[in-house]
Design a protein around this motif. Structure first.
Motif, short mmCIF file in Angstrom:
data_model
loop_
_atom_site.label_atom_id
_atom_site.label_comp_id
_atom_site.label_asym_id
_atom_site.label_seq_id
_atom_site.Cartn_x
_atom_site.Cartn_y
_atom_site.Cartn_z
N LEU A 78 12.52 2.14 3.10
CA LEU A 78 12.15 3.54 2.85
C LEU A 78 12.99 4.21 1.77
O LEU A 78 12.56 5.21 1.18
CB LEU A 78 12.27 4.34 4.15
CG LEU A 78 11.31 3.96 5.28
CD1 LEU A 78 11.61 4.80 6.51
CD2 LEU A 78 9.86 4.13 4.86
N LEU A 79 14.19 3.70 1.52
CA LEU A 79 15.09 4.39 0.59
C LEU A 79 14.50 4.59 -0.81
O LEU A 79 14.54 5.70 -1.35
CB LEU A 79 16.43 3.65 0.51
CG LEU A 79 17.40 3.92 1.65
CD1 LEU A 79 18.67 3.09 1.48
CD2 LEU A 79 17.76 5.40 1.71
N PRO A 80 13.97 3.55 -1.45
CA PRO A 80 13.38 3.77 -2.79
C PRO A 80 12.21 4.74 -2.75
O PRO A 80 12.01 5.52 -3.69
CB PRO A 80 12.92 2.36 -3.21
CG PRO A 80 13.70 1.42 -2.35
CD PRO A 80 13.93 2.12 -1.06
N LEU A 81 11.46 4.72 -1.65
CA LEU A 81 10.33 5.66 -1.53
C LEU A 81 10.82 7.10 -1.44
O LEU A 81 10.23 8.01 -2.02
CB LEU A 81 9.49 5.31 -0.29
CG LEU A 81 8.72 3.98 -0.33
CD1 LEU A 81 7.90 3.81 0.94
CD2 LEU A 81 7.81 3.93 -1.55
N LEU A 82 11.90 7.31 -0.68
CA LEU A 82 12.45 8.66 -0.56
C LEU A 82 12.98 9.18 -1.89
O LEU A 82 12.87 10.37 -2.20
CB LEU A 82 13.56 8.69 0.49
CG LEU A 82 13.13 8.93 1.94
CD1 LEU A 82 14.34 8.88 2.86
CD2 LEU A 82 12.41 10.26 2.09
N ARG A 83 13.58 8.28 -2.66
CA ARG A 83 14.08 8.69 -3.98
C ARG A 83 12.92 9.11 -4.89
O ARG A 83 13.04 10.06 -5.66
CB ARG A 83 14.87 7.55 -4.63
CG ARG A 83 16.18 7.22 -3.92
CD ARG A 83 17.04 6.30 -4.78
NE ARG A 83 18.20 5.83 -4.06
CZ ARG A 83 18.29 4.64 -3.49
NH1 ARG A 83 17.27 3.79 -3.56
NH2 ARG A 83 19.38 4.28 -2.86
N LEU A 106 0.82 -1.21 0.00
CA LEU A 106 0.00 0.00 0.00
C LEU A 106 0.86 1.26 0.00
O LEU A 106 0.57 2.22 -0.71
CB LEU A 106 -0.93 0.00 1.22
CG LEU A 106 -2.10 -0.98 1.17
CD1 LEU A 106 -2.82 -1.02 2.52
CD2 LEU A 106 -3.09 -0.58 0.07
N LEU A 107 1.91 1.26 0.80
CA LEU A 107 2.76 2.45 0.91
C LEU A 107 3.59 2.66 -0.35
O LEU A 107 3.92 3.79 -0.70
CB LEU A 107 3.66 2.34 2.14
CG LEU A 107 2.92 2.42 3.48
CD1 LEU A 107 3.84 2.07 4.63
CD2 LEU A 107 2.31 3.81 3.68
N GLU A 108 3.95 1.58 -1.01
CA GLU A 108 4.67 1.73 -2.28
C GLU A 108 3.77 2.38 -3.33
O GLU A 108 4.25 3.11 -4.20
CB GLU A 108 5.15 0.36 -2.76
CG GLU A 108 6.34 -0.17 -1.98
CD GLU A 108 6.72 -1.59 -2.36
OE1 GLU A 108 7.86 -2.00 -2.07
OE2 GLU A 108 5.87 -2.29 -2.97
N MET A 109 2.47 2.12 -3.23
CA MET A 109 1.53 2.73 -4.18
C MET A 109 1.20 4.17 -3.80
O MET A 109 1.06 5.03 -4.66
CB MET A 109 0.24 1.89 -4.26
CG MET A 109 0.41 0.55 -4.95
SD MET A 109 -1.18 -0.31 -5.19
CE MET A 109 -1.58 -0.77 -3.51
N ASN A 110 1.06 4.42 -2.48
CA ASN A 110 0.68 5.76 -2.03
C ASN A 110 1.26 6.05 -0.65
O ASN A 110 0.65 5.75 0.38
CB ASN A 110 -0.85 5.88 -1.99
CG ASN A 110 -1.30 7.26 -1.55
OD1 ASN A 110 -0.51 8.20 -1.50
ND2 ASN A 110 -2.58 7.39 -1.21
N PRO A 111 2.44 6.67 -0.59
CA PRO A 111 3.06 6.94 0.71
C PRO A 111 2.41 8.08 1.49
O PRO A 111 2.78 8.34 2.62
CB PRO A 111 4.50 7.31 0.33
CG PRO A 111 4.40 7.87 -1.05
CD PRO A 111 3.30 7.09 -1.71
N TYR A 159 8.24 8.89 9.45
CA TYR A 159 8.34 7.48 9.83
C TYR A 159 9.81 7.07 10.00
O TYR A 159 10.15 6.32 10.91
CB TYR A 159 7.66 6.61 8.78
CG TYR A 159 7.64 5.14 9.14
CD1 TYR A 159 6.73 4.65 10.07
CD2 TYR A 159 8.54 4.25 8.56
CE1 TYR A 159 6.72 3.30 10.41
CE2 TYR A 159 8.52 2.91 8.88
CZ TYR A 159 7.62 2.44 9.81
OH TYR A 159 7.61 1.10 10.15
N ARG A 160 10.65 7.57 9.13
CA ARG A 160 12.08 7.24 9.23
C ARG A 160 12.66 7.76 10.55
O ARG A 160 13.42 7.07 11.22
CB ARG A 160 12.83 7.84 8.04
CG ARG A 160 14.24 7.30 7.86
CD ARG A 160 14.85 7.73 6.56
NE ARG A 160 16.14 7.07 6.40
CZ ARG A 160 16.34 5.88 5.85
NH1 ARG A 160 15.32 5.20 5.37
NH2 ARG A 160 17.56 5.36 5.75
N LEU A 161 12.26 8.95 10.93
CA LEU A 161 12.72 9.51 12.19
C LEU A 161 12.17 8.71 13.37
O LEU A 161 12.88 8.49 14.36
CB LEU A 161 12.27 10.97 12.31
CG LEU A 161 12.94 11.82 13.38
CD1 LEU A 161 14.45 11.83 13.23
CD2 LEU A 161 12.39 13.24 13.33
#
Length: 327
Positions: free
Chosen positions: A55-60, A5-10, A71-73
């Protein structure tokens, strides 16, 4: 499921919160799943490391999504809360290196700058627990802002970060009144690669060099930093002033010098409203200091007319200033 789900819509923040609940469950259940391992270190560390990697690919792909940064924090805060200090410190150090790389790719990402300041804060705190001889990172962070500004003068976040570091930097240096004045405009103790590798610079010199690089620039970040610096010359020092004990005569001389520099800059940049606005700011500052306009009133009148033409949305403000000039 949450991963897909998050990969589709973060931007779906409810899923991030649900993922937090799942991870906390895994943290507490780790010892039951693998009783031969320490539940408070390796299992938790692995869960956190795996999620940081997710999270890295999502941040890119979504570098300005608040929920990913938040979330990373949260993951790293959990590391500080649950892991041994040395293990948490390693994760935060790796994060500092990572955010440095990310800012090198997108140096103006304000999410990244805000995140970096939080990471630095935690690295400093944990480093003292790991090694009490560790020193503050303020000096190195200040140098980092210089590096980033030199690579891109329009980096608003770097200028802003610099302004937040200066008070702490001067306190940590135990700078005297003279040292603070030197830092602002009279010192010869630091060097910059900005435009000249050998020329010592002060903060006012740095911003003036940047402004002179393109006098007709509409770049607000440079003018905001200039405003921050000249706040030291106000009749009543404000919270931003880092040189608190300047005499009235000193302030008036600074104001006069700044007005002269900006008048020179105006030649060839007659359409830059920021120059006129700053000339008016300084003129008002000078009047508060010495009880009269620091320049001929005819100059002030012409600046008001020009800035009203260039900035019609704020014509009411400039009209009020005209009335003030008449009295």
């Amino acid at each position: 499921m949450t991963t897909r789900l998050l990969e589709m819509n973060p931007e779906y923040y409810t899923i991030w919160n649900y993922r937090r609940l799942l991870l906390r469950y895994f943290f507490t259940q780790g010892s039951k799943l693998e009783p031969h391992r320490d539940p408070n270190s390796e299992i938790i560390r692995q869960h956190i490391a795996d999620d940081l990697a997710f999270l890295l690919p999502l941040l890119r792909k979504f570098p300005k999504c608040y929920w990913i940064w938040n979330y990373r924090l949260w993951l790293l805060d959990e590391a500080s809360r649950l892991l041994p200090t040395a293990a948490a410190y390693q994760l935060w150090q790796q994060e500092l290196a990572l955010v440095g790389k990310m800012l090198s790719l997108d140096s103006r990402n304000f999410h990244g700058w805000g995140y970096r300041s939080r990471v630095v804060e935690e690295v400093e705190k944990l480093s003292l627990k790991v090694d009490s001889s560790k020193s503050s990172m303020t000096e190195s962070e200040f140098n980092y802002t210089t590096k980033m500004i030199e690579s891109n003068l329009s980096n608003f976040s770097a200028w802003h970060r610099r302004s937040k570091l200066i008070p702490r930097l001067l306190d940590e240096r135990r700078a005297s009144h003279v040292g603070r004045k030197d830092f602002l405009d009279e010192g010869q103790s630091r060097q910059s690669n900005l435009f000249d590798h050998l020329t010592p610079f002060t903060e006012l010199e740095l911003i003036q060099r940047a402004l002179w690089a393109d006098p007709d620039s509409k770049d607000q970040s440079l003018w905001f930093y200039h405003q921050y610096l000249i706040s030291n010359f106000e009749a009543v020092p404000n919270a931003n002033a880092f040189v608190q004990d300047l005499s009235v005569d000193d302030k008036a001389e600074y104001v006069k010098t700044q007005i002269g520099d900006l008048q020179e800059m105006l030649e060839g940049a007659e359409t830059c409203k920021w120059i006129y606005q700053r000339l008016l700011d300084l003129s008002l500052m000078g009047k508060e200091l010495i009880g009269q306009w620091p320049v001929e009133s005819s100059f002030v009148e012409s600046w008001i007319d020009k800035v009203t033409e260039l900035d019609p949305l704020r014509k009411g403000r400039w009209h009020d200033l005209q009335l003030q000039l008449a009295h």
